[in-house]
Design a protein around this motif. Structure first.
Motif, PDB file in Angstrom:
ATOM      1  N   VAL A  88       0.836  -1.204   0.000  1.00 13.74           N
ATOM      2  CA  VAL A  88       0.000   0.000   0.000  1.00 13.74           C
ATOM      3  C   VAL A  88       0.871   1.253   0.000  1.00 13.74           C
ATOM      4  CG1 VAL A  88      -1.627   1.342   1.383  1.00 13.74           C
ATOM      5  CG2 VAL A  88      -1.988  -1.100   1.059  1.00 13.74           C
ATOM      6  N   LEU A  89       1.948   1.260   0.767  1.00 16.15           N
ATOM      7  CA  LEU A  89       2.832   2.423   0.794  1.00 16.15           C
ATOM      8  C   LEU A  89       3.501   2.649  -0.561  1.00 16.15           C
ATOM      9  CD1 LEU A  89       4.480   2.016   4.319  1.00 16.15           C
ATOM     10  CD2 LEU A  89       2.840   3.759   3.597  1.00 16.15           C
ATOM     11  N   LEU A  90       3.875   1.581  -1.232  1.00 14.18           N
ATOM     12  CA  LEU A  90       4.540   1.729  -2.531  1.00 14.18           C
ATOM     13  C   LEU A  90       3.579   2.210  -3.607  1.00 14.18           C
ATOM     14  CD1 LEU A  90       6.861  -1.420  -2.617  1.00 14.18           C
ATOM     15  CD2 LEU A  90       7.499   0.956  -2.166  1.00 14.18           C
ATOM     16  N   LEU A  91       2.289   2.009  -3.404  1.00 15.89           N
ATOM     17  CA  LEU A  91       1.302   2.466  -4.379  1.00 15.89           C
ATOM     18  C   LEU A  91       1.071   3.966  -4.310  1.00 15.89           C
ATOM     19  CD1 LEU A  91      -1.401  -0.355  -4.128  1.00 15.89           C
ATOM     20  CD2 LEU A  91       0.275  -0.003  -5.946  1.00 15.89           C
ATOM     21  N   ALA A  92       1.710   4.647  -3.351  1.00 13.08           N
ATOM     22  CA  ALA A  92       1.478   6.081  -3.176  1.00 13.08           C
ATOM     23  C   ALA A  92       2.275   6.933  -4.142  1.00 13.08           C
ATOM     24  CB  ALA A  92       1.817   6.488  -1.735  1.00 13.08           C
ATOM     25  N   THR A  93       3.226   6.352  -4.865  1.00 14.69           N
ATOM     26  CA  THR A  93       4.093   7.136  -5.739  1.00 14.69           C
ATOM     27  C   THR A  93       4.298   6.437  -7.070  1.00 14.69           C
ATOM     28  OG1 THR A  93       6.298   8.131  -5.961  1.00 14.69           O
ATOM     29  CG2 THR A  93       6.140   6.083  -4.732  1.00 14.69           C
ATOM     30  N   LEU A  94       4.622   7.249  -8.098  1.00 13.25           N
ATOM     31  CA  LEU A  94       4.875   6.716  -9.431  1.00 13.25           C
ATOM     32  C   LEU A  94       6.348   6.753  -9.805  1.00 13.25           C
ATOM     33  CD1 LEU A  94       1.900   8.416 -11.359  1.00 13.25           C
ATOM     34  CD2 LEU A  94       2.045   6.054 -10.561  1.00 13.25           C
ATOM     35  N   ASP A  95       7.194   7.201  -8.889  1.00  9.56           N
ATOM     36  CA  ASP A  95       8.615   7.352  -9.237  1.00  9.56           C
ATOM     37  C   ASP A  95       9.337   6.011  -9.154  1.00  9.56           C
ATOM     38  OD1 ASP A  95      10.702   7.421  -6.617  1.00  9.56           O
ATOM     39  OD2 ASP A  95       8.564   7.530  -6.173  1.00  9.56           O
ATOM     40  N   PRO A  96      10.529   5.875  -9.763  1.00  7.49           N
ATOM     41  CA  PRO A  96      11.257   4.605  -9.726  1.00  7.49           C
ATOM     42  C   PRO A  96      12.129   4.412  -8.494  1.00  7.49           C
ATOM     43  CG  PRO A  96      12.356   6.128 -11.204  1.00  7.49           C
ATOM     44  CD  PRO A  96      11.120   6.838 -10.717  1.00  7.49           C
ATOM     45  N   VAL A  97      12.411   5.471  -7.740  1.00  5.06           N
ATOM     46  CA  VAL A  97      13.351   5.362  -6.621  1.00  5.06           C
ATOM     47  C   VAL A  97      12.746   4.545  -5.484  1.00  5.06           C
ATOM     48  CG1 VAL A  97      14.632   6.641  -4.857  1.00  5.06           C
ATOM     49  CG2 VAL A  97      14.561   7.482  -7.207  1.00  5.06           C
TER      50      VAL A  97
END
Length: 265
Positions: free
Chosen positions: A30-39
């Motif tokens: 869920v936390l990783l779904l908050a952003t679209l960046d690759p880092v």
């Protein structure tokens, strides 16, 4: 498969409570779904790969289980690079109609890496969790209804049968002389027909199993007991907190690198 010959320290996370492992995977995803960046997904994916030995798994086993997801990530990367409508940023490659920019590449990499970073925890959890232990933990630790937990256990047990039934259907078709050969259109048609046959078999098996379970009193509505106790310990809570901390750290590093792109702006 879990390497049973590995030292206990290399199976540290595999021995954790199934609910704790599942919760940790969900929180990180869920936390990783908050952003679209690759880092952020790259940081999380590196940490997940480093934790593979702690689950008692071999990297070759994980790679084999992740093969379809790797193909999907590669497909996402290539599709976005070739067909993205918005091409912002500096131009990295211009070859006829193909134009690759930094904005397109960062977006494609972010989605591909996020797909892998979100899927890998689930692969690790289900590869190291006994279905019966998961059902017991859902009933004892989450207070899930026994009907739901036992139904999930039955479905979990039946999943490996799908591949065997697919092979049987394919062999039955070949025995009847139904072979697509090298014709791609016939291959697609045969795949669709086999998929429909597998769906019919799965529905029939599920119906028979549900009837058999009801006949044995699985839906009697009386209190049930568990043969094996699933304890939720401090180590399990630490695993959940560690997964949340890893997700927050990945997002913080993305913000520090200036690449953070919120999913909802």
């Amino acid at each position: 498969m879990i390497d049973s010959s590995a030292p206990v320290g290399q199976r540290l996370l595999a021995r954790r409570n199934p609910v704790a492992k599942l919760a940790a995977a969900l929180i990180l995803s869920v936390l990783l779904l908050a952003t679209l960046d690759p880092v952020a997904p790259a940081v999380a994916l590196a940490a997940e790969l480093a934790a593979v030995p702690l689950f008692g798994l071999r990297y070759a086993t994980v790679l084999r289980r992740m093969a379809p997801l790797l193909l999907s990530a590669a497909g996402v990367l290539v599709t976005l690079v070739l067909f993205a409508a918005e091409r912002s940023g500096a131009v990295l490659l211009a070859a006829g109609p193909l134009t690759v920019t930094t904005g397109v590449l960062l977006t494609a990499l972010g989605l591909a890496l996020r797909l892998l970073a979100v899927a890998l925890p689930g692969v690790l959890v289900f590869a190291t969790t006994d279905p019966t232990d998961l059902a017991d933990a859902l009933i004892q630790n989450v207070r899930a209804p026994a009907r739901f937990a036992i139904g999930a256990l039955a479905a979990f047990r039946l999943v490996p049968l799908l591949s065997a039934e697919w092979r049987l259907l394919a062999m039955a078709r070949r025995a009847r002389g139904v072979d697509a050969g090298r014709n791609p259109a016939r291959r697609i048609q045969q795949f669709a027909a086999t998929s429909f046959g597998l769906l019919v078999l799965a529905i029939r098996r599920g119906t028979r199993l549900a009837t058999a379970m009801d006949a044995r009193g699985f839906d009697a509505g009386v209190p049930r007991t568990s043969a094996r106790r699933q304890r939720f310990t401090l180590a399990d809570a630490t695993l959940i907190a560690g997964a949340g901390g890893l997700g927050v750290l990945a997002l913080a590093l993305a913000v520090a690198a200036g690449t953070f792109r919120p999913l909802v702006s």
